[in-house]
Design a protein around this motif. Structure first.
Motif, PDB file in Angstrom:
ATOM      1  N   LEU A 176      -6.019 -14.980   0.496  1.00 20.67           N
ATOM      2  CA  LEU A 176      -4.775 -15.031   1.270  1.00 20.67           C
ATOM      3  C   LEU A 176      -3.742 -14.067   0.688  1.00 20.67           C
ATOM      4  CD1 LEU A 176      -4.363 -18.891   1.821  1.00 20.67           C
ATOM      5  CD2 LEU A 176      -5.386 -17.211   3.340  1.00 20.67           C
TER       6      LEU A 176
ATOM      7  N   ASP B 214      -4.457 -11.426  -1.056  1.00 19.02           N
ATOM      8  CA  ASP B 214      -4.947 -10.064  -0.801  1.00 19.02           C
ATOM      9  C   ASP B 214      -4.541  -9.590   0.595  1.00 19.02           C
ATOM     10  OD1 ASP B 214      -6.087  -9.970  -3.275  1.00 19.02           O
ATOM     11  OD2 ASP B 214      -8.127 -10.377  -2.592  1.00 19.02           O
ATOM     12  N   VAL B 215      -4.764 -10.461   1.587  1.00 25.24           N
ATOM     13  CA  VAL B 215      -4.410 -10.089   2.965  1.00 25.24           C
ATOM     14  C   VAL B 215      -2.912  -9.816   3.062  1.00 25.24           C
ATOM     15  CG1 VAL B 215      -4.242 -10.944   5.329  1.00 25.24           C
ATOM     16  CG2 VAL B 215      -6.362 -11.239   4.058  1.00 25.24           C
ATOM     17  N   ALA B 216      -2.108 -10.646   2.404  1.00 24.04           N
ATOM     18  CA  ALA B 216      -0.658 -10.457   2.440  1.00 24.04           C
ATOM     19  C   ALA B 216      -0.269  -9.087   1.879  1.00 24.04           C
ATOM     20  CB  ALA B 216       0.037 -11.570   1.663  1.00 24.04           C
ATOM     21  N   ARG B 217      -0.955  -8.665   0.829  1.00 27.33           N
ATOM     22  CA  ARG B 217      -0.677  -7.331   0.272  1.00 27.33           C
ATOM     23  C   ARG B 217      -0.967  -6.255   1.316  1.00 27.33           C
ATOM     24  NH1 ARG B 217      -0.926  -6.473  -5.274  1.00 27.33           N
ATOM     25  NH2 ARG B 217      -0.062  -4.420  -4.849  1.00 27.33           N
ATOM     26  N   THR B 218      -2.130  -6.371   2.015  1.00 27.76           N
ATOM     27  CA  THR B 218      -2.484  -5.331   2.983  1.00 27.76           C
ATOM     28  C   THR B 218      -1.502  -5.343   4.162  1.00 27.76           C
ATOM     29  OG1 THR B 218      -3.973  -6.697   4.327  1.00 27.76           O
ATOM     30  CG2 THR B 218      -4.938  -5.572   2.440  1.00 27.76           C
ATOM     31  N   LEU B 219      -0.783  -6.458   4.354  1.00 36.23           N
ATOM     32  CA  LEU B 219       0.196  -6.529   5.439  1.00 36.23           C
ATOM     33  C   LEU B 219       1.556  -5.980   5.006  1.00 36.23           C
ATOM     34  CD1 LEU B 219      -0.818  -9.984   6.891  1.00 36.23           C
ATOM     35  CD2 LEU B 219      -1.035  -7.776   8.040  1.00 36.23           C
ATOM     36  N   GLY B 220       1.616  -5.420   3.794  1.00 35.37           N
ATOM     37  CA  GLY B 220       2.823  -4.720   3.377  1.00 35.37           C
ATOM     38  C   GLY B 220       3.700  -5.467   2.382  1.00 35.37           C
ATOM     39  N   LEU B 221       3.242  -6.611   1.857  1.00 33.95           N
ATOM     40  CA  LEU B 221       4.078  -7.370   0.927  1.00 33.95           C
ATOM     41  C   LEU B 221       3.864  -6.924  -0.514  1.00 33.95           C
ATOM     42  CD1 LEU B 221       4.033  -9.250   3.497  1.00 33.95           C
ATOM     43  CD2 LEU B 221       4.450 -11.121   1.897  1.00 33.95           C
ATOM     44  N   LYS B 222       4.980  -6.777  -1.227  1.00 36.93           N
ATOM     45  CA  LYS B 222       4.890  -6.487  -2.658  1.00 36.93           C
ATOM     46  C   LYS B 222       4.464  -7.762  -3.388  1.00 36.93           C
ATOM     47  CE  LYS B 222       8.429  -2.914  -2.451  1.00 36.93           C
ATOM     48  NZ  LYS B 222       8.725  -3.095  -0.996  1.00 36.93           N
ATOM     49  N   PRO B 223       3.921  -7.607  -4.620  1.00 33.50           N
ATOM     50  CA  PRO B 223       3.403  -8.788  -5.329  1.00 33.50           C
ATOM     51  C   PRO B 223       4.412  -9.941  -5.412  1.00 33.50           C
ATOM     52  CG  PRO B 223       2.727  -6.799  -6.469  1.00 33.50           C
ATOM     53  CD  PRO B 223       3.616  -6.350  -5.341  1.00 33.50           C
TER      54      PRO B 223
ATOM     55  N   ARG C 261       6.069 -15.962  -0.416  1.00 31.94           N
ATOM     56  CA  ARG C 261       5.706 -16.226   0.980  1.00 31.94           C
ATOM     57  C   ARG C 261       4.289 -16.784   1.141  1.00 31.94           C
ATOM     58  NH1 ARG C 261       6.753 -11.521   4.807  1.00 31.94           N
ATOM     59  NH2 ARG C 261       5.962 -13.095   6.231  1.00 31.94           N
ATOM     60  N   VAL C 262       3.462 -16.707   0.098  1.00 34.72           N
ATOM     61  CA  VAL C 262       2.108 -17.261   0.208  1.00 34.72           C
ATOM     62  C   VAL C 262       1.832 -18.278  -0.913  1.00 34.72           C
ATOM     63  CG1 VAL C 262      -0.365 -16.752   0.228  1.00 34.72           C
ATOM     64  CG2 VAL C 262       1.242 -15.168   1.309  1.00 34.72           C
TER      65      VAL C 262
END
Lengths: 241, 225
Positions: free
Chosen positions: B120, B122-131, B137-138
């Motif tokens: 989850l 990982d997907v958030a990162r690919t959607l443009g979120l910084k660590p 948010r996750v």
């Protein structure tokens, strides 16, 4: 569009440590359209996909998207995943369980657009047949619906490349056909290049423009359609054996 | 004397609150680090975090006095630079409480963070979120039960701290006499009524905390694997 190919990959990725470590080598170029990573499980297809997304750091090599270096070991380039604009649909979809369908789809958008979905989001929900489900909990969805949400979530962020890990393998035949059609239309409408992982020859034949064969312990290489799918492979026109 | 009956109760709540304000973010950061990263000194950090749980409180207190005392390195910097003196002060009591609360905080929060599928994130990162955006948010929205349980248990541990608090902050009536310290003093003076009052209050707080932590404990409501 520039003359650079959509995607150029030349990678060596090592995962695991010590005795459990294994290396994956892959080299391929996608001019445009859909590239299929084909082969048995455990051969490194998913690892390669994750390396393209920037989620695993390769041990050497390079990844270029429309000519732009996202990773270049020689020059010390490693663009973080959040700056690559590459959509990723993992095998289990990895939907956010604390958000509803709409919350998942708008997840990658700026705060304002998350609060109040704009016409683009509404059109996307409509395109994927998710409008009626926008308020639904994701754990109440069928396999096909989950796949549509994962696809919508990736597309909403306007990626430059889409990575799909076994997008149809867990679905029944009816869902497979309808999701497959939605997926092909979504890619064609946006002229969006994609990399699709599958172990299924029929799925590979139905989607692929370029084929890369993965085998355990061997470097993955681009091969002609007939060689990758084998003589018993399905007909490229009708998808039947 | 009567008016000061409530003082140790209020002081203990303030000290534990201050301790939690300080150690909460640090503990959660360590729990995130230990749950998600594989780095060279991970085992050492794990051991250091557990130390206050294993060492006698007198040893923790002694170390704190050596480091944060008036002649200690950090103690001098704090006193000369910021005018903050920890020895014999409520802030010192909060520091001692924070240190002993750290292990339970980290060890309660860490498994709930590990239970969030990293896919989850990982997907958030690919959607443009910084660590750090992924954390807020996750990770934390999905691990909130365990994180809240960690904070509640950390608060309980902080409010009950006695040994290290006594050594660093002492027992100054009207200034550093938290409930546990007051119980010890009352016991020595043979004032059973006074000791019993604070024993009752601390026990009640602990019962509530254990019940709340139990409700928040491992349970459905987690992300599917």
């Amino acid at each position: 569009m520039s003359g650079a190919p959509a995607l150029e990959v030349d990678l060596e990725v090592t995962v695991g440590r010590g005795g459990a470590a294994f290396s994956v080598e892959a080299r391929f170029t996608l001019p445009s359209g859909v590239l299929v990573l084909f082969g048995p499980s455990g051969a490194g297809k998913t690892v390669t996909l994750r390396a393209i997304a920037g989620l695993i750091r390769p041990t050497r090599g390079s990844v270029r998207l429309a000519g732009e270096a996202l990773f270049d070991w020689m020059r010390g380039v490693d663009v973080p995943p959040e700056a690559r604009r590459i959509g990723y649909v993992p095998q289990d979809q990895a939907l956010f369980p604390h958000l509803d369908v709409l919350g998942n789809v708008v997840f990658g958008l700026p705060r304002k657009e998350r609060k109040k979905p704009g016409p683009l989001v509404l059109a996307l929900l409509d395109e994927l047949g998710l409008s009626a489900l926008r308020g639904a909990r994701v754990d109440s969805l069928s396999g096909g619906e989950r796949q549509r949400v994962a696809l919508g979530r990736a597309l909403a962020a306007e990626p430059r490349l889409l990575l799909l890990d076994e997008p149809l393998s867990a679905l029944d035949r009816a869902a497979r056909l309808s999701i497959g059609r939605s997926l092909r239309e979504a890619l064609a409408r946006r002229s969006l290049p994609a990399v699709l992982v599958t172990h299924d020859a029929e799925e590979a034949a139905a989607f692929g423009d370029v084929f890369v064969r993965f085998e355990r312990g061997k470097p993955a290489r681009e091969l002609p359609r007939e060689v990758v799918l084998g003589e018993k492979g399905p007909c490229p026109h009708c998808g039947k054996p | 004397m009567e008016s000061s009956t409530s003082f140790p109760i209020l002081l203990s709540l303030r000290v534990a609150g201050l301790a939690l304000l300080f150690v909460g973010p640090i503990g959660l950061a360590i729990a995130l680090l230990q749950a998600r990263r594989r780095y060279a000194l991970r085992g050492l950090v794990d051991a250091l975090v557990l130390l206050p749980l294993v060492l006698p409180p007198s040893v923790v207190g002694y170390v704190l006095v050596v480091v944060f005392g008036r002649r200690g390195l950090l103690g001098r910097i704090l006193e000369e630079g910021l005018g903050v003196r920890l020895v014999f002060s409520p802030a010192g009591a909060a520091l001692a409480s924070a240190v002993v609360a750290l292990p339970i905080l980290v060890k309660t929060a860490q498994p709930s963070i590990e239970a969030v599928p990293s896919q989850l994130e990982d997907v958030a990162r690919t959607l443009g979120l910084k660590p750090w955006e992924v954390v807020f948010r996750v990770t934390l929205p999905l691990a909130w039960r365990g994180v809240l349980a960690a904070l509640v248990l950390g608060f309980a541990r902080a409010i009950g701290e006695f040994g290290a608090t006594l050594m660093l902050a002492g027992n100054i009536p009207g200034r550093t006499n938290t409930m546990p310290v007051e119980i010890f003093a009352a016991f020595q003076e043979g004032d059973d009524a006074r000791a019993g009052l604070y024993v009752g209050v601390l026990s009640a707080i602990s019962v509530v905390v254990v019940l709340v932590a139990g409700l928040l404990g491992p349970k459905e409501g987690r992300a599917p694997a």
